[in-house]
Design a protein around this motif. Sequence first.
Motif, short mmCIF file in Angstrom:
data_model
loop_
_atom_site.label_atom_id
_atom_site.label_comp_id
_atom_site.label_asym_id
_atom_site.label_seq_id
_atom_site.Cartn_x
_atom_site.Cartn_y
_atom_site.Cartn_z
N ALA A 136 26.13 5.39 -7.89
CA ALA A 136 27.41 4.67 -8.00
C ALA A 136 27.75 4.34 -9.45
O ALA A 136 28.92 4.24 -9.82
CB ALA A 136 27.36 3.40 -7.16
N ALA A 137 26.72 4.16 -10.29
CA ALA A 137 26.94 3.84 -11.70
C ALA A 137 27.28 5.07 -12.53
O ALA A 137 27.53 4.95 -13.74
CB ALA A 137 25.70 3.16 -12.27
N GLY A 138 27.27 6.25 -11.93
CA GLY A 138 27.65 7.47 -12.63
C GLY A 138 26.61 8.55 -12.62
O GLY A 138 26.92 9.73 -12.76
N GLY A 139 25.33 8.16 -12.50
CA GLY A 139 24.26 9.12 -12.34
C GLY A 139 24.21 10.20 -13.41
O GLY A 139 24.43 9.95 -14.60
N ASP A 140 23.92 11.40 -12.96
CA ASP A 140 23.85 12.58 -13.83
C ASP A 140 25.24 12.87 -14.39
O ASP A 140 26.21 13.01 -13.65
CB ASP A 140 23.33 13.75 -13.00
CG ASP A 140 22.95 14.97 -13.82
OD1 ASP A 140 23.67 15.29 -14.79
OD2 ASP A 140 21.94 15.61 -13.48
N ILE A 149 20.20 12.99 -19.35
CA ILE A 149 21.57 13.53 -19.21
C ILE A 149 22.37 12.63 -18.28
O ILE A 149 23.11 13.09 -17.40
CB ILE A 149 21.61 15.00 -18.72
CG1 ILE A 149 20.53 15.86 -19.38
CG2 ILE A 149 22.98 15.63 -19.05
CD1 ILE A 149 20.59 17.34 -19.03
N LEU A 150 22.24 11.33 -18.47
CA LEU A 150 22.98 10.36 -17.66
C LEU A 150 24.28 9.96 -18.36
O LEU A 150 24.45 10.17 -19.56
CB LEU A 150 22.12 9.11 -17.42
CG LEU A 150 20.76 9.32 -16.77
CD1 LEU A 150 20.09 7.98 -16.50
CD2 LEU A 150 20.88 10.13 -15.48
N GLU A 191 0.81 -1.22 0.00
CA GLU A 191 0.00 0.00 0.00
C GLU A 191 0.85 1.27 0.00
O GLU A 191 0.30 2.38 0.05
CB GLU A 191 -0.92 0.01 1.22
CG GLU A 191 -1.99 -1.07 1.20
CD GLU A 191 -2.94 -0.91 2.36
OE1 GLU A 191 -2.50 -1.12 3.52
OE2 GLU A 191 -4.10 -0.57 2.13
N ALA A 192 2.16 1.12 -0.06
CA ALA A 192 3.05 2.28 -0.03
C ALA A 192 3.45 2.68 -1.45
O ALA A 192 3.71 1.84 -2.31
CB ALA A 192 4.31 1.96 0.78
N TYR A 193 3.48 4.00 -1.69
CA TYR A 193 3.90 4.56 -2.97
C TYR A 193 4.99 5.60 -2.70
O TYR A 193 4.92 6.34 -1.70
CB TYR A 193 2.75 5.28 -3.67
CG TYR A 193 1.60 4.40 -4.09
CD1 TYR A 193 1.57 3.83 -5.35
CD2 TYR A 193 0.54 4.15 -3.23
CE1 TYR A 193 0.50 3.03 -5.76
CE2 TYR A 193 -0.53 3.35 -3.62
CZ TYR A 193 -0.55 2.80 -4.88
OH TYR A 193 -1.59 2.01 -5.27
N GLY A 194 5.96 5.70 -3.61
CA GLY A 194 6.97 6.72 -3.38
C GLY A 194 7.87 6.98 -4.56
O GLY A 194 7.81 6.30 -5.60
N VAL A 195 8.72 8.00 -4.39
CA VAL A 195 9.67 8.45 -5.40
C VAL A 195 11.00 8.74 -4.72
O VAL A 195 11.03 9.34 -3.64
CB VAL A 195 9.17 9.74 -6.10
CG1 VAL A 195 10.16 10.18 -7.18
CG2 VAL A 195 7.78 9.55 -6.68
N ALA A 196 12.09 8.35 -5.37
CA ALA A 196 13.42 8.80 -4.97
C ALA A 196 14.09 9.39 -6.20
O ALA A 196 13.97 8.83 -7.31
CB ALA A 196 14.25 7.66 -4.40
N VAL A 197 14.80 10.49 -6.04
CA VAL A 197 15.33 11.22 -7.19
C VAL A 197 16.63 11.92 -6.82
O VAL A 197 16.82 12.34 -5.67
CB VAL A 197 14.28 12.25 -7.70
CG1 VAL A 197 13.88 13.22 -6.60
CG2 VAL A 197 14.79 13.00 -8.92
N ALA A 198 17.54 12.04 -7.80
CA ALA A 198 18.78 12.79 -7.61
C ALA A 198 19.11 13.52 -8.90
O ALA A 198 18.72 13.09 -10.00
CB ALA A 198 19.92 11.87 -7.21
#
Length: 284
Positions: free
Chosen positions: A155-159, A120-121, A11-18
């Motif tokens: 860790a994989a390089g991100g933005d 832009i990754l 029942e949980a919804y969410g977002v994580a962003v960087a």
Amino acid sequence: MTFSIVAREGEAYGVAVASKFLAVGAVVPGARVGVGAVATQSWARVAYIPELLGRLEAGEPADSALDSVTAMDPGGATRQVGVVGRESAATVTGDECTPWCGGVARVGDGDSAYAIQGNILVGPEVVAAMERAWLDSAGVTLPQRLLAALVAGDAAGGDARGRQSAAIYVVEPGAGYDRSGVAADLRVDDHADPVTELRRLLDEWEMYFGRPEDVRPLEGDLAAEVGHLLERVGRSPGEHGVEAALVAWAGEVNYESRLAPGGIDRRVLEALRASAAAGPAADR
């Protein structure tokens, strides 16, 4: 300029962003208890959040809702969006988003779903690493799973431009402070290592506002130990007893959300032991 994961776990919804962008948490994430979650990025259109959540609440699946709102948007080709609903997940990357850009969305075999996307990754390895981390972290809370995916993407390089901000927003019925439904709401707006700082903040948030876990009854040797620890931090049980003294101490250090009648939460016990070792001044 951003990488994100939108997900459901039970029942949980969410977002994580960087992102290499100031205060990304003020723009990208949105979620509604019992309805779904949205991430709007690239040339973000914040109005997508209430529009998409409204469509999800009306029963429209994520892919249809996303097709509808982007088709009506003259700037749709510049947008990147992830959406997760009760039984659906979708992601879209407009043709004018800056490379590398792309995403993946799936409804899992269990009671979960996710949409992962970025632009832009450094490359597709960022999204791939996030997906692996999500799948490998099954069994922990949704905030922790989202964070694991974000850590992997970073860790994989991100933005490709670097780091600046990160955020996590999760809703779940009965969660959070006063059980109003916000399981996590944290932002690192401007930091050299925002994902690492977000991990530290989430650990603190869960200590203050998380539900009791691994509760042991305040009996026998444990009750005696807790009483001794409370004396060490200047909260002697006295005539009112160990549990009353524990409640008083927890209220002063803001751990009241983790109190359990007749018992003590594992993390509260660890914190009390650490405070007792440091001496009374640690709580004042």
